[in-house]
Design an enzyme around this catalytic site. Structure first.
Site, mmCIF file in Angstrom:
data_model
loop_
_atom_site.group_PDB
_atom_site.id
_atom_site.type_symbol
_atom_site.label_atom_id
_atom_site.label_comp_id
_atom_site.label_asym_id
_atom_site.label_seq_id
_atom_site.Cartn_x
_atom_site.Cartn_y
_atom_site.Cartn_z
ATOM 1 N N ASP A 257 -24.996 1.829 -22.617
ATOM 2 C CA ASP A 257 -24.601 1.471 -21.264
ATOM 3 C C ASP A 257 -23.462 0.445 -21.380
ATOM 4 O OD1 ASP A 257 -26.601 1.214 -18.246
ATOM 5 O OD2 ASP A 257 -24.432 1.196 -18.538
HETATM 6 C C1 GLC Z 1 -23.516 0.987 -15.343
HETATM 7 C C2 GLC Z 1 -24.840 1.678 -15.195
HETATM 8 C C3 GLC Z 1 -24.848 3.069 -15.738
HETATM 9 C C4 GLC Z 1 -23.481 3.698 -15.569
HETATM 10 C C5 GLC Z 1 -22.500 2.933 -16.432
HETATM 11 C C6 GLC Z 1 -21.075 3.465 -16.296
HETATM 12 O O1 GLC Z 1 -23.688 -0.358 -15.709
HETATM 13 O O2 GLC Z 1 -25.995 1.013 -15.701
HETATM 14 O O3 GLC Z 1 -25.859 3.778 -15.025
HETATM 15 O O4 GLC Z 1 -23.519 5.048 -15.958
HETATM 16 O O5 GLC Z 1 -22.523 1.547 -16.174
HETATM 17 O O6 GLC Z 1 -20.619 3.241 -15.005
#
Ligand code: GLC
Length: 708
Positions: A257
């Site tokens: 993430d």
């Molecule tokens: C965010 C979220 C995740 C998302 C990623 C990219 O922090 O936790 O669900 O896909 O970043 O945007």
């Protein structure tokens, strides 16, 4: 030698690590944007994939840099959060789950994939498979609710929808199932907070949706930000390399993430980026989203002997294999060459999805559907004319200008009537405005549509709330309107259940309209006018108070279940039952269950139990009922939940019509982790309970015996 072997044989360590870095190219709303010159990173081969960028021109331009200005010309993978639609926005996932319609779930993902692919996207960070039983957690809005079976069915439908028949197809996007695992069990409902649970709960509740996504062939997995019992998921080797790649047989790519690898230092398990990078890579994380830990930390980790080049090669091979499966090597511009899809057709699909997501919670005095004769309709409240909010969180490339508000939908649906609007109050205190002439508009009306709830940024990521009340001064405003005594229909737009029992007692009808996307206003008007009937059911339990949380279907029994006896499990100040149980949802009909049979009564492993359920529509209008099948094992080596959802089906009946629903239930569906945590079907008696919701007092049951 394969293309990938040939590449690996000549790649420098910098080029290998570059393939493991994903940078945010466009806007970046989900975390700290590290100063990066994306173009230069691509040119230097330090960014194998990009996120948050879409559009044929933008993606084409960066792809050409990768293909024409780098040594090895490895194509870029573009990822984006296409969670509930791309340009055409569907209801937020929690709302769409309320349709209990797997074919619909798959269809909207397929449409979203085709729109996203036409914008150069080859991978989506969806579906989100976090089971959630705590509505304080804002990301409940993004998931499929509280039940592992429902979330597992959503997992399969969405992965199939996004990925289609072949990842190499021009309109296919790789699904990234997230957030692995148990992210929704955050302490106190606070996003990113620690999680801690038994392995039993992990295996009974949180892992099954990811197992289901593996069966559907999910191409990628994203670990959660959170730790599980002290081990951050981004460095959780036992669950990533162990369970995911081992027990569940996952061979795809694990994408961290946003900034999560660097955050291992903040979690307190890594002293610096070198250690963080080593822990993540050795645990099984292939791509570093936006933390720079791999580009800066892996060289350090190599010097310290914390990682082996072979581990880097393994990760690079997975990434290049995904790019190859997506057809990026053969034709990097394959997706960009798609023609924009047929927009009107998509809008009709969005309208149908929205109609099937709206839950009729209460309905008195036959106030719905609205009477056909012309009337004076007051449309009041902060969510009445709120295009941006109707899209909900994670609305992809959706735009407010393309979104139909409740006010617009009603005006278009009832040109014969005088539809007057007054906002009356802000969503919360920040955008407070006085009631203005709203009370006058209500007083001068025949009926009031009161549009209350949350703004879209009150749910989704980093949007936990400590309470479940109406924000701001909406409650006082609603009480003032209700005191006028006009027939009042309340529409609740929110990303979570709102604990407002007083509102349900006083309004003539209340509907959970959630955030239903581009066609929200049209769909809501279709339901209110009777052009369509409400068919949705709650995918989460609806609490009376935040004090009851967590409250969900499937709690294990207490040795002292709540009763009027003093020493039993209850509150002194509130019933233990929810305001509305899982599965609750009224229709414009009235369904009476008359009988349920289960054959054979004595079954063994490998058999299929045939459940026949007789239902009658004793209402005055045709309607569609969702019928739920639960199981309960009254005696087992490990105490079983009071209810476990095993299946659901639908029955459409005209007024006065009787029907029979038949559900085929394989005996295997009754298995659960035994004392040894291995899934098994334990012999003995099982009750199979059927009904319109998880309200145990209304369920009909049939008993079967599973032979040893
Ligand atoms: C965010 C979220 C995740 C998302 C990623 C990219 O922090 O936790 O669900 O896909 O970043 O945007």
């Amino acid at each position: 030698m394969s293309r990938i072997d040939s590449l690996l044989a000549v790649m420098t360590i910098e080029e290998k690590i570059g393939q493991l870095a994903m940078l945010a190219a466009g806007f970046s709303v989900t975390g700290p944007v590290l100063a990066t010159d994306v173009e230069e990173s691509v040119r230097q081969g330090r960014a194998g994939s990009l996120l948050n960028l879409y559009g044929q021109d933008a993606t084409n331009r960066l792809q050409r840099i990768a293909l024409e200005e780098t040594r090895l010309k490895i194509p870029i993978l573009f990822g984006f959060d296409v969670v509930h639609g791309h340009r055409t926005v569907f209801p937020i996932p929690l709302a769409e789950t309320a349709s209990f319609d797997p074919a619909l779930w798959e269809r909207t993902a397929r449409i979203a994939a085709s729109e996203a692919a036409a914008d150069g996207i080859a991978l989506t960070f969806a579906p989100m498979l976090d089971v959630s039983r705590d509505p304080r957690w804002g990301r409940m809005a993004e998931g499929a609710g509280e039940d592992p079976l429902v979330t597992s069915l959503v997992a399969e439908a969405k992965v199939r929808g996004f990925q289609g028949a072949s990842l190499g197809a021009r309109d296919a996007v790789a699904a990234t199932v997230k957030h692995f695992v148990a992210y929704g069990a955050a302490v106190a409902g606070r996003d990113y907070a620690s999680t801690d649970m038994s392995e039993r709960t992990l295996r009974e509740v949180y892992l099954p949706p990811f197992e289901a996504s593996m069966r559907a062939g999910a191409a990628a997995v994203m670990p959660a930000f959170s730790d599980l019992s002290g081990v951050p998921m981004t460095a959780n080797g036992p669950l990533l390399n162990g369970w995911l790649r081992g027990e569940a047989g996952f061979e795809g790519v694990v994408i961290s993430d946003y900034n999560a690898i660097a955050e291992l230092v903040v979690h307190g398990v890594a002293a610096d980026l070198g250690e963080a990078a080593a822990q993540a890579l050795n645990a099984g994380v292939d791509i570093d989203m936006m933390s720079n830990a791999y580009v800066e930390g892996l060289p350090v980790a190599l010097e310290r002997g914390l990682v082996a080049v072979e581990a880097i090669d393994t990760a690079v091979r997975r990434v290049l294999t995904l790019k190859e499966r997506l057809g990026l090597f053969d034709d990097p511009f394959r997706r960009d060459s798609m023609q924009p899809v047929d927009r009107p057709r998509l809008r009709e699909a969005a309208r149908e999805a929205a109609r099937r997501s709206i839950v009729l919670l209460t309905h008195r005095n036959d106030v719905l559907p609205l009477k056909a004769e012309p009337m004076r309709i007051a449309v009041l409240g902060p969510l009445a004319d709120a295009a941006t909010d109707m899209m909900g969180s994670w609305s992809g490339a959706g735009e407010a200008k393309d979104t139909v508000t409740i006010l617009t939908g009603l005006r278009e649906a009832r040109p014969d009537s005088e539809v007057r609007y007054a906002r009356g109050v802000g969503v919360d205190r920040e955008d407070e405005i006085g009631p203005g002439n709203a009370i006058e508009v209500a007083r001068a009306s025949d009926i009031v549509i009161l549009c209350l709830g949350e703004s879209r940024d009150m749910s989704g990521e980093a949007a936990s709330r400590s309470g479940l009340d109406l924000p701001g001064d909406q409650a006082n405003f609603a009480r003032s309107v209700l005191a006028l005594g006009r027939p009042t229909i309340v529409l609740l737009s929110s990303g979570r259940p709102l604990a407002v029992p007083w509102l349900f007692e006083r309004a003539d009808a209340v509907l959970a309209t959630w955030f239903c996307g581009s066609e929200a206003g049209h769909a809501i008007a279709d339901i209110l006018t009777g052009r369509a009937s409400p068919t949705a059911s709650l995918p989460v339990t609806w609490p009376r108070s935040v004090g009851q949380v967590p409250i969900f279907l499937g709690e294990r029994p207490s040795g002292r279940p709540a009763s009027d006896q003093h020493y039993t499990s209850k509150y002194q100040d509130l019933p233990t039952t929810p305001l509305f149980p899982f599965g609750h949802g009224l229709t414009y009909g009235r369904f009476i269950y008359s009988a349920v049979q289960a054959e054979p009564r004595n079954a063994k492993r490998g058999d299929t139990i045939v459940l026949s359920i007789d239902v009658e529509n004793q209402g005055a209008r045709e309607a569609e009922e969702t019928i739920f099948v639960f199981s309960r094992k009254p005696v087992a080596r490990v105490a079983r939940p009071l209810l476990e959802l095993k299946a659901f089906t639908k029955l459409f009946l005209r007024p006065g019509e009787k029907g029979r629903a038949v559900v085929m239930l394989p005996v295997e569906a009754l298995r659960f982790p035994g004392l040894d945590l291995k899934p098994a079907v334990e012999p003995g008696e099982y009750d199979l309970l059927v009904g319109g919701s998880a309200d145990r007092s209304t369920l009909m049951s049939a008993r079967v015996t599973i032979e040893a």
